[in-house]
Design an enzyme around this catalytic site. Sequence first.
Site, PDB file in Angstrom:
ATOM      1  N   HIS A  78      -4.777  34.120   9.944  1.00 47.60           N
ATOM      2  CA  HIS A  78      -4.237  34.229  11.354  1.00 47.60           C
ATOM      3  C   HIS A  78      -3.249  34.846  11.296  1.00 47.60           C
ATOM      4  CE1 HIS A  78      -6.759  30.768  12.373  1.00 47.60           C
ATOM      5  NE2 HIS A  78      -6.354  30.310  11.074  1.00 47.60           N
ATOM      6  N   ASN A  95      -6.998  37.242   0.595  1.00 45.90           N
ATOM      7  CA  ASN A  95      -6.965  36.506   1.734  1.00 45.90           C
ATOM      8  C   ASN A  95      -5.375  35.856   2.001  1.00 45.90           C
ATOM      9  OD1 ASN A  95      -9.606  36.384   1.621  1.00 45.90           O
ATOM     10  ND2 ASN A  95      -9.816  34.473   2.799  1.00 45.90           N
TER      11      ASN A  95
END
Length: 181
Positions: A78, A95
């Site tokens: 996000h 990530n």
Amino acid sequence: MVKKDIYRYYGKEKLTFIEKLKIKKELKLIIAYRKAQYYNNYPIIKYYYRYKNIRANQKYLCQIPYTTKIGEGFYIGHAVGIIINPKAIIGKNVNIAQGVTIGQENRGKRKGTPTIGDKVWIGANAVIVGKIKIGNDVLIAPNSYINFDVPDHSIVLGNPGKIIYRENATKGYINKIIEKE
């Protein structure tokens, strides 16, 4: 490298025309970073792509400078509130979630910026600071504060961080890994 970043999001290296129109904002941010980094040695055009990178960072409330070294297969969960120091080094298949800070320590024995290995999953609001080394296959839990070296195959929890050794620490957390060169 952009193709490998796209693969991490879509499971394929090329997008259809329709997919390009609806590309995820996190991937737009990564592409702006990659282009600014790629065109950095081209005399005039570099300023255009640096500007595009700055605008993408402003739009998505992030700071990912083009001078940061980020390996292929970078994945942002996000794109909000991510801060990465320009001198940080990030490996392949990493990530990062929202609110992550990868920063610099300005004094003491850990003065400098982190080096993050391959296959690392960094949870929301984690803070990684100082001249430290995060190994390969490491999972950093949300809200963790890391200012120490982390060995390969580890899970780090909490503040202060606690290291738990685990083979395949990121299994199930990092998908669509790029194995080939």
